[in-house]
Design a protein around this motif. Structure first.
Motif, PDB file in Angstrom:
ATOM      1  N   SER A  82      35.788  53.079  37.017  1.00  0.00           N
ATOM      2  CA  SER A  82      36.900  52.020  37.787  1.00  0.00           C
ATOM      3  C   SER A  82      37.675  51.455  36.521  1.00  0.00           C
ATOM      4  N   ILE A  83      37.254  51.214  35.652  1.00  0.00           N
ATOM      5  CA  ILE A  83      38.018  50.842  34.232  1.00  0.00           C
ATOM      6  C   ILE A  83      39.059  51.858  33.758  1.00  0.00           C
ATOM      7  N   GLU A  84      38.489  53.084  33.694  1.00  0.00           N
ATOM      8  CA  GLU A  84      39.226  54.155  33.488  1.00  0.00           C
ATOM      9  C   GLU A  84      40.320  54.198  34.474  1.00  0.00           C
ATOM     10  N   LYS A  85      40.503  54.043  35.499  1.00  0.00           N
ATOM     11  CA  LYS A  85      41.322  54.165  36.756  1.00  0.00           C
ATOM     12  C   LYS A  85      42.057  53.092  36.470  1.00  0.00           C
ATOM     13  N   PHE A  86      41.747  51.987  36.320  1.00  0.00           N
ATOM     14  CA  PHE A  86      42.576  50.807  36.023  1.00  0.00           C
ATOM     15  C   PHE A  86      43.588  50.839  34.809  1.00  0.00           C
ATOM     16  N   GLU A  89      46.143  53.119  35.856  1.00  0.00           N
ATOM     17  CA  GLU A  89      47.153  52.763  36.810  1.00  0.00           C
ATOM     18  C   GLU A  89      48.122  51.562  36.217  1.00  0.00           C
ATOM     19  N   THR A  90      47.671  50.874  35.358  1.00  0.00           N
ATOM     20  CA  THR A  90      48.340  49.551  34.733  1.00  0.00           C
ATOM     21  C   THR A  90      48.537  49.793  33.291  1.00  0.00           C
ATOM     22  N   LEU A 356      42.155  42.703  36.276  1.00  0.00           N
ATOM     23  CA  LEU A 356      41.046  43.529  36.011  1.00  0.00           C
ATOM     24  C   LEU A 356      39.783  43.026  37.192  1.00  0.00           C
ATOM     25  N   ILE A 357      39.620  41.698  37.166  1.00  0.00           N
ATOM     26  CA  ILE A 357      38.712  41.367  38.091  1.00  0.00           C
ATOM     27  C   ILE A 357      38.821  41.715  39.547  1.00  0.00           C
ATOM     28  N   THR A 358      40.045  41.524  39.802  1.00  0.00           N
ATOM     29  CA  THR A 358      40.597  41.788  41.188  1.00  0.00           C
ATOM     30  C   THR A 358      40.190  43.314  41.678  1.00  0.00           C
ATOM     31  N   TYR A 359      40.668  44.048  40.592  1.00  0.00           N
ATOM     32  CA  TYR A 359      40.707  45.583  40.782  1.00  0.00           C
ATOM     33  C   TYR A 359      38.947  45.797  40.940  1.00  0.00           C
TER      34      TYR A 359
END
Length: 445
Positions: A82-86, A89-90, A356-359
């Motif tokens: 998920s961090i990789e996608k975050f 995207e951001t 990040l927490i929200t994501y």
């Protein structure tokens, strides 16, 4: 299968127990703390991206996140994906360092005191807000600005505020609940048509299960103190139970009443014959999962921990600890909580950290974590729970009163091993109710 048909399988399961034993506390101190909700055997080798980063400082443009998970755990793998996608995207880079339970519990506070660049971290709701409470950023404004609570679990957000002294200082993820987990097939064979909600119903359930040829209740040293804490908290409430344990008020009549209730269970043969020698995870792996024992007071991480032993056909049930006659709390009260994210009050990138927490706690990332770790989703929009936990949802939804870990039984660390030792003897029948009380009084002098 009746237990007399499983003796050979139980021997084999002891081997399995050693293999799944890392499903419990990585700190291997069950007398002081039960295994964490998701400390399970590595399901697969983690991708290289999840390996812990060197202890070097990240660049000023990078978020630094210290995590409680080991790199090989499914939680870490899901978070890494998920961090990789975050980041894609951001454009926000994240240096995630998987410290494991021991690493973060022993290393976080010294690192924060030394001014190490750490923007956010995670751990258990009580530990984050109590042990590290002075390091946390107030998140009320960030949560409001981002309308975070629109799809958050209201009960868990309230719990975060409660343990945060009335202020939101952490964000929950991977919720968990502590309740009775049981083998539905045994209940059906024994003629138990509804889960017990009162103590008398519980006694009746135990007798029916025993008559059907099964062990009604098993437990292990890692969790057995919760039996003591839950029963006394049903009688007088968790806050009063905590005061009794902290102050050593063993003459309080609730202590003897609790002991008498468990003396009766033991005298009727409702506990495992090995209850006094069960070292975690023997009871959960070789009795509950193998189908010789029907019930175990444990957390919602249990079905995942034993799924390889129990097999795909194991049908899990769940019910809240029963109410007791004349008690102040009922089935609406239990230990429930979550792991939580928190932001370092000294972070210079609080808004990015909250982003990040929200994501990680919403939408696809939350669903991925739930799927990969067989855990409860945090986002209320993610209504699909893992199949193993379907029967947990009604219990979780019914809770309105939150107990801390152990329901007050472990409020005095010096007494915890003494309570565990003597309560285990009480359940095993080698100590009677008055003997249990006397042992606690003697230890407190």
């Amino acid at each position: 299968m009746k237990k007399k048909m499983l003796s050979a399988l139980l021997c084999a399961a002891m081997v399995a127990a050693t293999l799944t034993g890392c499903g419990g506390s990585g700190d291997s101190a069950p007398a002081a703390e039960a295994p964490a909700a998701t400390e399970e055997a590595p399901a697969a080798e983690a991708p290289a991206a999840t390996e812990e980063a060197p202890a070097a400082e990240a660049t000023g443009d990078t978020l630094v996140y210290w995590s409680m998970w080991d790199a090989a755990e499914p939680q870490a793998q899901a978070i890494s994906q998920s961090i990789e996608k975050f980041t894609a995207e951001t454009g926000i880079a994240v240096d995630v360092q998987f410290k494991g339970r021991t690493g973060i519990r022993e290393g976080l506070q010294p690192a924060l005191d030394a001014g190490t660049n750490i923007d956010l971290f995670d751990e258990d709701i009580d530990r984050v807000n109590t042990t590290w409470g002075s390091y946390l950023l107030d998140l009320e404004d960030l949560a409001k600005a981002n309308d975070y609570e629109a799809t958050a679990n209201a009960g868990l957000m309230a719990a975060c505020r409660e343990v945060g002294g009335g202020t939101l200082k952490s964000i929950p993820y991977q919720p968990n609940v502590f309740a009775y987990f049981y083998n539905v097939a045994i209940f059906e064979e024994a003629g138990v048509t509804a889960v017990p909600t009162t103590w008398d119903e519980f006694l009746d359930t135990c007798q029916k299960i025993k008559d059907a040829g099964y062990t009604p209740i098993t437990n292990d040293n890692a969790y057995i103190s919760s039996l003591f804490g839950y029963h006394m908290s049903r009688l007088i409430g968790e806050a009063a139970t905590e005061e009794v344990v902290k102050n050593g008020d063993w003459d309080n009549e609730a202590v003897l009443k609790t002991a008498q209730a468990y003396e009766e269970l033991a005298s009727k043969g409702y506990f495992s014959e090995t209850i006094e020698s069960n070292q975690w995870p023997a009871g959960q792996n070789t009795e509950l999962a193998m189908g010789t024992a029907a019930m175990y007071l444990n957390g919602s991480w249990l079905p995942n921990e034993v799924k390889d032993i129990a097999g795909e056909d194991f049908n899990w049930g769940c019910f809240s600890y029963p109410a007791v006659e004349g008690g102040v709390d009922g089935t609406e009260a239990s230990n429930y909580g979550a792991q939580v994210f928190a932001i370092n009050a000294k972070s210079q990138k609080a808004e990015q950290a909250f982003q990040l927490i929200t994501y990680l706690t919403k939408g696809e990332a939350d669903a991925l974590l739930s799927e990969m770790s067989v855990g409860i989703p945090a986002d209320s929009n993610n209504a699909e729970w893992p199949a193993l936990l379907n029967n947990v949802k009604p219990v979780m939804d019914s809770l309105t009163t939150r107990y801390p870990w152990g329901a007050g039984a472990e409020a005095n660390a010096d007494m915890t091993p003494i309570i565990i030792e003597n309560f285990t003897k009480l359940c095993g029948g080698s100590l009677d109710a008055q003997g249990f009380v006397d042992a606690l009084k003697a230890a407190g002098n």
